[in-house]
Design a protein around this motif. Structure first.
Motif, PDB file in Angstrom:
ATOM      1  N   PHE A  99       0.768  -1.219   0.190  1.00 40.80           N
ATOM      2  CA  PHE A  99      -0.108   0.045   0.153  1.00 40.80           C
ATOM      3  C   PHE A  99       0.887   1.254   0.065  1.00 40.80           C
ATOM      4  O   PHE A  99       1.931   1.149   0.462  1.00 40.80           O
ATOM      5  N   ASN A 100       0.380   2.387  -0.337  1.00 38.80           N
ATOM      6  CA  ASN A 100       0.842   3.683  -0.287  1.00 38.80           C
ATOM      7  C   ASN A 100      -0.133   4.725  -0.171  1.00 38.80           C
ATOM      8  O   ASN A 100      -1.261   4.669  -0.640  1.00 38.80           O
ATOM      9  N   LEU A 101       0.135   5.642   0.609  1.00 42.74           N
ATOM     10  CA  LEU A 101      -0.518   6.657   1.161  1.00 42.74           C
ATOM     11  C   LEU A 101      -0.401   8.103   0.562  1.00 42.74           C
ATOM     12  O   LEU A 101       0.921   8.363   0.876  1.00 42.74           O
ATOM     13  N   SER A 102      -1.019   8.952   0.101  1.00 41.63           N
ATOM     14  CA  SER A 102      -0.679  10.402  -0.319  1.00 41.63           C
ATOM     15  C   SER A 102      -1.740  11.487   0.191  1.00 41.63           C
ATOM     16  O   SER A 102      -2.913  11.195   0.037  1.00 41.63           O
ATOM     17  N   HIS A 103      -1.441  12.619   0.604  1.00 43.67           N
ATOM     18  CA  HIS A 103      -2.603  13.630   1.021  1.00 43.67           C
ATOM     19  C   HIS A 103      -1.869  14.943   0.725  1.00 43.67           C
ATOM     20  O   HIS A 103      -0.727  15.348   0.856  1.00 43.67           O
ATOM     21  N   THR A 104      -2.702  15.807   0.258  1.00 41.88           N
ATOM     22  CA  THR A 104      -2.891  17.233   0.195  1.00 41.88           C
ATOM     23  C   THR A 104      -4.230  17.810   0.522  1.00 41.88           C
ATOM     24  O   THR A 104      -5.037  17.032   0.831  1.00 41.88           O
ATOM     25  N   GLN A 105      -4.050  19.404   0.616  1.00 40.13           N
ATOM     26  CA  GLN A 105      -5.213  19.972   0.589  1.00 40.13           C
ATOM     27  C   GLN A 105      -6.094  19.675  -0.195  1.00 40.13           C
ATOM     28  O   GLN A 105      -6.152  19.692  -1.479  1.00 40.13           O
ATOM     29  N   GLY A 106      -7.337  19.260   0.225  1.00 43.06           N
ATOM     30  CA  GLY A 106      -8.418  18.648  -0.820  1.00 43.06           C
ATOM     31  C   GLY A 106      -8.528  17.409  -1.117  1.00 43.06           C
ATOM     32  O   GLY A 106      -9.481  16.944  -1.755  1.00 43.06           O
ATOM     33  N   MET A 107      -7.411  16.695  -1.022  1.00 41.07           N
ATOM     34  CA  MET A 107      -7.355  15.068  -1.445  1.00 41.07           C
ATOM     35  C   MET A 107      -6.631  14.186  -0.767  1.00 41.07           C
ATOM     36  O   MET A 107      -5.516  14.410  -0.143  1.00 41.07           O
ATOM     37  N   ILE A 108      -7.049  13.033  -0.419  1.00 39.86           N
ATOM     38  CA  ILE A 108      -6.386  11.850  -0.017  1.00 39.86           C
ATOM     39  C   ILE A 108      -6.379  10.537  -0.971  1.00 39.86           C
ATOM     40  O   ILE A 108      -7.368  10.416  -1.482  1.00 39.86           O
ATOM     41  N   ALA A 109      -5.270  10.173  -1.198  1.00 38.82           N
ATOM     42  CA  ALA A 109      -5.209   9.000  -2.013  1.00 38.82           C
ATOM     43  C   ALA A 109      -4.438   7.692  -1.339  1.00 38.82           C
ATOM     44  O   ALA A 109      -3.353   7.964  -0.900  1.00 38.82           O
ATOM     45  N   CYS A 110      -5.145   6.508  -1.433  1.00 37.76           N
ATOM     46  CA  CYS A 110      -4.645   5.246  -0.874  1.00 37.76           C
ATOM     47  C   CYS A 110      -4.484   4.269  -1.913  1.00 37.76           C
ATOM     48  O   CYS A 110      -5.626   3.925  -2.527  1.00 37.76           O
ATOM     49  N   ALA A 111      -3.402   3.670  -2.366  1.00 38.52           N
ATOM     50  CA  ALA A 111      -3.027   2.677  -3.336  1.00 38.52           C
ATOM     51  C   ALA A 111      -2.903   1.339  -2.653  1.00 38.52           C
ATOM     52  O   ALA A 111      -2.241   1.441  -1.647  1.00 38.52           O
TER      53      ALA A 111
END
Length: 241
Positions: A88-100
């Protein structure tokens, strides 16, 4: 193990129900408490709650029961017994979160919100290879030029996150190009042989956000079943491959 698809989930932070930090572990709570600004703390908590709930879609494990460890560079891996194979991998920034999430191999994801850039020439020299920088700076339209920069930046971030080595991999020592089918190809100056045959990449512009994902292919086989899920109150899959 039978081949399973790779999934990419995104959501808006405000759509993540955040009943405190009870389901986070001690390391996550300590990290959350270290943020200076409340909005950064809230985004971090929302992202990690979303990550835990997302992983629980792929295993009969309660969100609070996931265990993690990190490598020497700080990349987290699953340590829950019996599920160490799940990537898995996680990324987040203002207005959006993404998890693969992937059963198929190492994966990295990066999401960035588009914002006006100053000193783009210097940014390109720092963050991009000479070929990538030339591609960005040759674009005359300022908006398209910034979009191209963010595309390269998120691609490079997704790759180094997938590798789990952070900025110990110099950003100028690998290059992305597009082939005649507009598919992204990776070229490196390291001994890694035929990296373009080992990795698959994709990019998306979603409103004001740029998102890239990189997947290490098993046995040089393309992953053709990536499912893109946008959480807007329900998880409705939209095929993007």
């Amino acid at each position: 193990m039978p081949f399973e698809p790779t999934h990419l989930y995104i959501t808006r932070p405000e759509q993540v129900k955040t009943p405190g930090t009870a389901i986070l572990d001690n390391a996550e709570r300590s990290r959350a408490d270290a943020f200076k600004f409340p909005q950064d703390r809230e985004l971090y908590i929302a992202a990690h709650l979303f990550m835990r709930r997302t992983l629980s879609k792929h295993a009969p494990i309660a969100p609070a029961d996931w265990q993690f460890r990190t490598n020497a560079y700080g990349k987290p891996f699953i340590a829950t017994p019996g599920y160490e194979h799940l990537q898995f991998n996680l990324s987040h920034t203002q207005g959006m979160i993404a998890c693969a999430v992937s059963y198929a191999g190492t994966i990295g994801v990066d999401v960035e919100k588009h914002k006006p850039l100053t000193g783009l020439d210097a940014l390109c020299r720092y963050a991009l290879s000479p070929l990538e920088a030339h591609d960005v700076l040759s674009i005359r339209d300022p908006t398209r030029k910034e979009q191209r920069f963010f595309t390269y930046w998120t691609l490079k971030e997704a790759y180094i996150k997938a590798r789990g080595m952070g900025l110990s991999i110099p950003l100028q020592e690998f290059t992305f190009t597009q082939d005649t089918k507009l598919e992204w190809r990776l070229h490196t100056e390291t001994p890694e042989s035929n990296p373009q045959e080992k990795w698959q990449f994709d990019t998306h512009i979603i409103g004001q956000h740029h998102l890239s994902v990189g997947i290490e292919k098993i046995n040089a086989r393309f992953i053709s079943s990536l499912t893109f899920l946008y959480n807007s109150g329900s998880d409705n899959p939209i095929k993007i491959y």
